[in-house]
Design an enzyme around this catalytic site. Sequence first.
Site, PDB file in Angstrom:
ATOM      1  CG  ASP A 144      36.765  39.098  54.081  1.00  0.00           C
ATOM      2  OD1 ASP A 144      37.921  39.032  54.560  1.00  0.00           O
ATOM      3  OD2 ASP A 144      36.335  40.097  53.489  1.00  0.00           O
ATOM      4  CB  SER A 195      42.047  41.086  39.168  1.00  0.00           C
ATOM      5  OG  SER A 195      41.226  42.198  39.046  1.00  0.00           O
ATOM      6  CE  LYS A 210      42.511  45.732  37.783  1.00  0.00           C
ATOM      7  NZ  LYS A 210      41.111  45.426  37.492  1.00  0.00           N
TER       8      LYS A 210
END
Length: 441
Positions: free
Chosen positions: A303, A292, A317
């Site tokens: 990214d 998470s 998650k």
Amino acid sequence: MSRKLLHTLIPAVAIALIPSTTAVQAANPASTYRQLDQLMDVFERVRAEYVDEVTDEQLIEGAINGMLSSLDPHSSFLNMRNFERMRTQTEGEYGGLGLTVSQEDGVVKVIAPTDDTPAARAGIKAGDYITHIDGELIYGLSLDDAVDKMKGLPGTTVKISVVRTGQQKPMELTLKREVISLKPVKSEVKNNIGILRISTFNKQTGEATRQAIASMEKQAGGKLLGFVIDLRSNPGGLLDQAIEVSDAFLERGEIVSQRGRRKGDVQRYYAREGDDTKGKPIVVLVDEGSASAAEIVAGALQDHRRALVLGQRSFGKGSVQTLIPMTQDTALRLTTARYYTPSGRSVQEAGIEPDITVPQLSDADYKERRVIREADLRQHLRNDAVKDNKIIEEDDKENPRFTRTAADLEKAGVKDYQLDYAMKVIGRLGPQPVQTAEVSR
């Protein structure tokens, strides 16, 4: 949109506080009322005829919990006890063993041990099962009751039986409870590399991370080659702190977005100008216990190509839970959104796939130990981008590069293979000596 600070909990959850007066419309009121009548009929029959006397509170709370557990693993009702436990997870301390656990089919499973706690020092690992506490079988016991049995006054002892996949006999451990202070960040400088260990995302994590970066830079005299951010076995925490930590390593750009049920329910969070590390190389360590909030940080840095992610595929998650107050001391924790990395990836089920897959060869049992991820939980939310269990199957592929044994590594003085590997990567990415060729005159 300017960045919001949400009180969001993600030890497998992300929570935002909202008023309890949100309007909800029933799709078919007449049908809904008939089903509610049926529910009340069952309630009255159980209250009147069940073999043991039960309270109305027990029955109503059980009905609510049953409703929410049928949705997904992370939606739940927080009674007074749960509410206090959630507060402790994010800002307090308690007497216990230092474990994050979950439950499925009546079995208590370890998500992650907290660093520098009795559980971690005893060698308990993610994926272990706790079957007995003080000689009592806890199969079928509620998770709340099992957790309460492990907690207690600091200095007192508790015996637990731990079953690990690949081992024939359970481990019988006697642990002494301690005050578990949730200190989220530890740091050290080793070979001119800043190692940042983030074990949870509580209210202190963001500020502690920035302080640790500044402290390591000062300790190294401004000559750090780069940073290793260790997010292994980090079960998550507060969303605003995941954003704050990501912001410390990014110059600009989106960190994470969350998208709700309706088309317009989109919130985006951005980094503020300024990279605390001045663009130095970063390696992020993740494993199957990184969940998470930890996945938000790893995904954002990956990214933006700000960091290499190294280790094993993370927990997966990728949902957000909203905390809706119901009374003064109870609340509803309801899944209301999915979160996405800056490139638009959902980590739900899939997790964060590392740029460099490196098994933890220092763990002699890593091949046999059962791995638990979000996709293994009953009623987990589906991710349409994950098809035919392709990602899960890839975990079983052997890599001929990783043949050294735990014993070999120990003889060589390598206690943590993944960390050692990450530091070598930083060594290759960091500033290299400048070689010159000139003619003597």
